[in-house]
Scaffold this motif. Structure first.
Motif, mmCIF file in Angstrom:
data_model
loop_
_atom_site.group_PDB
_atom_site.id
_atom_site.type_symbol
_atom_site.label_atom_id
_atom_site.label_comp_id
_atom_site.label_asym_id
_atom_site.label_seq_id
_atom_site.Cartn_x
_atom_site.Cartn_y
_atom_site.Cartn_z
ATOM 1 N N GLU A 116 0.828 -1.278 -0.086
ATOM 2 C CA GLU A 116 0.093 0.084 -0.022
ATOM 3 C C GLU A 116 0.859 1.072 -0.130
ATOM 4 O OE1 GLU A 116 -0.749 -0.018 4.840
ATOM 5 O OE2 GLU A 116 -2.281 -0.930 3.325
ATOM 6 N N ASP A 117 0.296 2.346 0.068
ATOM 7 C CA ASP A 117 0.766 3.479 0.060
ATOM 8 C C ASP A 117 1.962 3.771 1.231
ATOM 9 O OD1 ASP A 117 -0.530 4.362 -2.136
ATOM 10 O OD2 ASP A 117 -1.532 6.148 -1.345
ATOM 11 N N CYS A 118 3.234 4.129 0.725
ATOM 12 C CA CYS A 118 4.182 4.010 1.764
ATOM 13 C C CYS A 118 4.330 5.443 2.740
ATOM 14 C CB CYS A 118 5.495 3.931 1.165
ATOM 15 S SG CYS A 118 6.908 3.447 2.008
ATOM 16 N N TYR A 119 3.521 5.552 3.758
ATOM 17 C CA TYR A 119 3.590 6.505 4.738
ATOM 18 C C TYR A 119 4.536 6.393 5.510
ATOM 19 C CZ TYR A 119 -1.278 7.847 3.261
ATOM 20 O OH TYR A 119 -2.344 8.375 2.819
ATOM 21 N N ALA A 120 5.113 5.194 5.729
ATOM 22 C CA ALA A 120 6.415 5.126 6.337
ATOM 23 C C ALA A 120 7.565 5.851 5.900
ATOM 24 C CB ALA A 120 6.812 3.745 6.663
ATOM 25 N N LEU A 121 7.714 5.798 4.683
ATOM 26 C CA LEU A 121 8.857 6.394 4.109
ATOM 27 C C LEU A 121 8.494 8.011 3.944
ATOM 28 C CD1 LEU A 121 11.686 6.508 2.339
ATOM 29 C CD2 LEU A 121 10.439 5.855 0.301
ATOM 30 N N ALA A 122 7.219 8.246 3.724
ATOM 31 C CA ALA A 122 6.889 9.538 3.426
ATOM 32 C C ALA A 122 7.021 10.414 4.853
ATOM 33 C CB ALA A 122 5.509 9.775 2.981
ATOM 34 N N PHE A 123 6.745 9.819 5.791
ATOM 35 C CA PHE A 123 6.917 10.491 7.322
ATOM 36 C C PHE A 123 8.616 10.171 7.624
ATOM 37 C CE2 PHE A 123 2.475 9.697 8.398
ATOM 38 C CZ PHE A 123 2.131 10.953 8.077
ATOM 39 N N GLY A 124 9.027 9.125 7.104
ATOM 40 C CA GLY A 124 10.618 8.740 7.515
ATOM 41 C C GLY A 124 11.724 9.861 6.978
ATOM 42 N N VAL A 125 11.435 10.232 5.727
ATOM 43 C CA VAL A 125 12.140 11.439 5.234
ATOM 44 C C VAL A 125 12.103 12.563 5.948
ATOM 45 C CG1 VAL A 125 13.041 12.761 2.973
ATOM 46 C CG2 VAL A 125 12.320 10.062 2.675
ATOM 47 N N PRO A 126 10.984 13.321 6.219
ATOM 48 C CA PRO A 126 10.991 14.365 7.143
ATOM 49 C C PRO A 126 11.654 14.069 8.571
ATOM 50 C CG PRO A 126 8.994 14.347 6.024
ATOM 51 C CD PRO A 126 9.727 12.890 5.638
ATOM 52 N N ALA A 127 11.597 13.116 9.044
ATOM 53 C CA ALA A 127 12.218 12.716 10.231
ATOM 54 C C ALA A 127 13.738 12.699 10.190
ATOM 55 C CB ALA A 127 11.877 11.259 10.732
ATOM 56 N N VAL A 128 14.305 12.186 8.991
ATOM 57 C CA VAL A 128 15.842 12.278 8.617
ATOM 58 C C VAL A 128 16.199 13.742 8.607
ATOM 59 C CG1 VAL A 128 17.664 11.708 7.165
ATOM 60 C CG2 VAL A 128 15.714 9.885 7.629
ATOM 61 N N LEU A 129 15.306 14.491 7.914
ATOM 62 C CA LEU A 129 15.782 16.051 7.820
ATOM 63 C C LEU A 129 15.713 16.759 9.100
ATOM 64 C CD1 LEU A 129 16.388 17.603 5.159
ATOM 65 C CD2 LEU A 129 15.379 15.242 4.825
ATOM 66 N N MET A 130 14.900 16.196 9.861
ATOM 67 C CA MET A 130 14.880 16.771 11.191
ATOM 68 C C MET A 130 16.144 16.366 11.999
ATOM 69 S SD MET A 130 13.275 19.118 13.033
ATOM 70 C CE MET A 130 14.340 19.589 14.356
ATOM 71 N N VAL A 131 16.431 15.174 11.999
ATOM 72 C CA VAL A 131 17.918 14.927 12.573
ATOM 73 C C VAL A 131 19.190 15.627 11.887
ATOM 74 C CG1 VAL A 131 19.482 12.947 12.730
ATOM 75 C CG2 VAL A 131 17.134 12.489 12.927
ATOM 76 N N ILE A 132 18.951 15.795 10.501
ATOM 77 C CA ILE A 132 20.094 16.642 10.036
ATOM 78 C C ILE A 132 19.974 17.928 10.386
ATOM 79 C CG2 ILE A 132 20.820 17.543 7.837
ATOM 80 C CD1 ILE A 132 19.530 15.132 6.261
#
Length: 721
Positions: free
Chosen positions: A179-195
């Motif tokens: 199904e639609d990949c919300y885990a990745l769509a939320f995960g990339v912003p999470a990585v950007l917040m770490v950066i």
């Protein structure tokens, strides 16, 4: 000696760019996640979204107080950013479907993540820009400070633009767990917040930052002055020019004078929340509106949540246009030279944007499926027999169906509503000689069990040389798919040569994307239907497994074309007759979206012009009218107006004053117009700081002249004496 430009601001700008990417990227897809993954209704998803947004703009008050009184700006940003990162990680975790076999824990984890994100983004919001300002030495670097705030604002919109465009692609174009990949769509912003946090910390270890220690919060001082003045006013019998003057026994006259000016500006803030109630619906109601529209442009497809990218694009374009051309041109015509008239026009435009969205919604409502009323059901009959069939339902006159033809009954009245099973009687008859191996002429009255306010597909088919009337176990989905993509279910009527526990695959043409529909052994043998799944719009090859058990082979048995917003059954049938070809037939349950998504651009354009005239001008008004000691207080108050605006949306959505979405848009437009009448009345009596100064200077100039005349008269009298 020229003071060098502070290198530290580049770390702060980099931090803000990544943080805004994280925030807007997550926010862009949030409403669809709430509705499609957490299975909230559209109204509930809207309420949750705006409650969360309200928290994001309420928590800055506490962030500012903590920074000014306890930790200082650097440590406040650092510690609260850790909470922010953790919140993003928790929200991403909630989207990993295999971790949550039941819905309740998934919702709990998601709400925890949203709460932590609200604390994080709100807590650092009033601190980051102020911390950037701390890096400059004033007044020597006043020009550099102005340039910093321009770059800072540009970084916000750049992060917003990039994330608003990319996260819907990550959500929709990448599949996770089928199904639609919300885990990745939320995960990339999470990585950007770490950066963002890493960039901020690197600036500290590079010994670049100029860190100002906390020196007390003006916000708390204002609260103390007001509370003390109210307390002394109740006790005192002495009349004062202003009720705040009752606090002069404890606080300085300068502080009291600044609070007076602050309250005068805050009075103008009273109408502001209505504007934010409209503006912030871009991420909720307008996004849901986009899901019911067609986003295809040639070979490219616009995602419903991607339409939010129009706002930051237009903002970056319109700000220089207004500053360089429109405002100077209007000034030559002696129009909109002051901030409050500009805000008034901006507010009217916000209302106009919602009038446009309401008119568009009226057009969209013509394309929506007809709702199933209480006490009714909906039935669709499909004839899969190789001959004409006469269908005799107990509620309607008989009708003849050709092979693979469908007959819809949109409103079937039931005897036992209220969710109770109802037995409907149906009879069929056909010509035996025309139906090959089917031995029975007809089937006597067949009972079909249905529940009210539910739609079903019924297949007229043959099994074991006998005609059957069979209701597909899974009810039909007839509402438009929540994310805009088509929703598809496979019906299969196959002979024994097709193996069980295999899959029919849909393969998108000119694209590697595929979807599988499982063939299982049902009570009706090789005849049943699968669950609905959302797929990409386009043309698909239908691949059927062959009966060669020693190797995995597939054959293409046909193709189907599905479009945005449509709901479909596709029937894969391999008749009993020897040598008969397998056929694929597509049946439409709900019509596809016919109004194009680009029709949203007018309302986005109007609301963005409104933002330039209302929001940006409002910030300028707040900065120029506030005493220097009160600018941070007004910044917090400005953010609170956004919080209360989101609260208004929650109240309207929960109260359900109107049933139709179009009427709700018109309701908000009406509220905005009434609100601007109130704003105009307040603005009419408002005196700008420069006007007050001019009056004070005139008074000072008049007093000596009057005093001179008095002295002259006095001297005359004295001479006479």
């Amino acid at each position: 000696m020229k003071i060098p430009y502070p290198r530290s601001v580049f770390f702060i700008i980099g931090n803000e760019l990544c943080e805004r990417f994280s925030y807007y990227g997550m926010k862009t897809i949030l409403t669809l996640y709430l509705k499609y993954q957490l299975l909230f209704s559209e109204d509930t998803a809207t309420v949750v979204y705006h409650v969360w947004a309200m928290m994001c703009y309420f928590t800055p008050l506490f962030g500012a107080i903590i920074a000014d009184t306890l930790l200082g700006r650097f440590r406040t940003i650092f510690y609260i950013s850790i909470i922010y990162v953790f919140g993003n990680a928790v929200l991403s975790l909630s989207a990993i479907t295999p971790f949550f076999p039941s819905l309740e824990p998934k919702i709990g984890v998601a709400m925890t993540g949203l709460f932590l994100i609200a604390l994080g983004t709100g807590g650092i919001k009033p601190c980051v820009s102020a911390f950037g300002g701390d890096q400059f030495i004033l007044p020597q670097q006043e020009k550099e400070l102005t340039r910093f705030f321009s770059i800072f604002y540009f970084s916000i919109n750049t992060g917003s633009f990039i994330s608003t465009y990319t996260t819907p692609l990550l959500r929709d174009d990448v599949k996770c767990f089928g199904e639609d990949c919300y885990a990745l769509a939320f995960g990339v912003p999470a990585v950007l917040m770490v950066i963002a946090l890493v960039v901020f910390v690197v600036g500290y270890f590079s010994r670049c930052y100029r860190i100002v220690p906390p020196n007390g919060s003006v916000i708390t001082d204002v609260g103390r002055v007001i509370s003390h003045a109210l307390k002394m006013r109740r006790k005192s019998t002495k009349e004062r020019d202003h009720w705040l003057d009752h606090a002069d026994d404890k606080y300085s006259k300068d502080l009291i004078a600044d609070v007076k000016v602050l309250l005068k500006v805050l009075l103008m803030y009273i109408p502001l929340p209505i504007f934010w109630a409209l503006f912030d619906q871009q991420g909720s109601r307008w996004t849901f509106q986009a899901t019911r529209m067609n986003g295809e442009i040639g070979g490219f497809t616009i995602k419903p949540d991607q339409m939010q990218v129009v706002n930051p694009i237009l903002i970056l374009m319109l700000i220089p246009i207004f500053d360089s051309f429109i405002y100077p041109l209007l000034a030559k015509c002696n129009l909109l030279k002051r901030q409050l008239p500009r805000m008034f026009v901006g507010g009217l435009l916000a209302g106009a944007a919602f009038v446009v969205s309401g008119v568009l919604e009226l057009q969209l409502e013509k394309t929506y499926p007809v709702p199933i009323e209480a006490g009714e059901a909906r039935l669709s009959f499909i004839n899969t027999l190789p001959c004409d069939v006469t269908l005799s339902p107990g509620w309607e006159k008989e009708v003849t169906l050709k092979n693979l033809e469908q007959m819809k009954y949109d409103s079937v009245n039931l005897d036992n509503p209220d969710g109770i099973l109802n037995d409907l009687q149906v009879s069929i008859s056909f010509d035996k000689t025309a139906c090959g191996q089917v031995t029975d002429y007809d089937v006597g009255p067949t009972t079909i069990q249905v529940v009210e306010k539910t739609a079903y597909t019924v297949m007229i088919t043959a099994g074991d040389n006998k005609a059957e009337v069979v209701r597909v176990n899974t009810p039909d989905e007839y509402e438009k798919p929540s994310e805009g993509n088509p929703s598809v279910r496979m019906l299969f009527n196959l002979d024994s040569s097709v193996p069980f526990n295999s899959s029919v695959r849909l393969e998108l043409q000119n694209n590697p994307q595929t979807y599988e529909f499982f063939i299982y052994d049902s009570d009706q043998g090789h005849m049943s239907g699968t669950e609905f799944i959302n797929i990409e719009p386009g043309t698909y090859n239908v691949l059927l497994p062959t009966d060669k058990l020693d190797v995995h082979e597939e054959e293409s048995v046909g193709e189907i074309t599905v479009k945005f917003g449509g709901v479909y059954n596709f029937l894969v049938e391999k008749p009993l007759e020897t040598g008969a070809n397998t056929t694929v037939t597509l049946y439409q349950i709900t019509a596809e979206n016919s109004v194009h998504m680009l029709w949203l651009i007018p309302q986005y354009l109007i609301i963005t012009i409104s933002e330039v005239m209302f929001s940006i001008t409002g910030l300028e008004f707040s900065f120029t009218q506030a005493p220097s000691s009160m600018k941070s207080v007004l910044q917090a108050a400005w953010l609170l107006t956004t919080a209360f605006g989101n609260l208004i949306v929650v109240i309207v959505a929960e109260a359900k004053f109107v049933k139709q979405q179009s009427m709700e848009f018109f309701l908000f437009a009406g509220l905005m117009f009434v609100d601007m009448v109130i704003f105009a009345a307040l603005a009419f009596n408002y005196k700008y700081v420069d006007e007050v100064k001019e009056e004070e200077e005139n008074v000072k100039e008049e007093k000596p002249a009057i005093a001179g005349k008095e002295n002259e008269a006095y001297c005359d009298d004295e001479t006479k004496l």
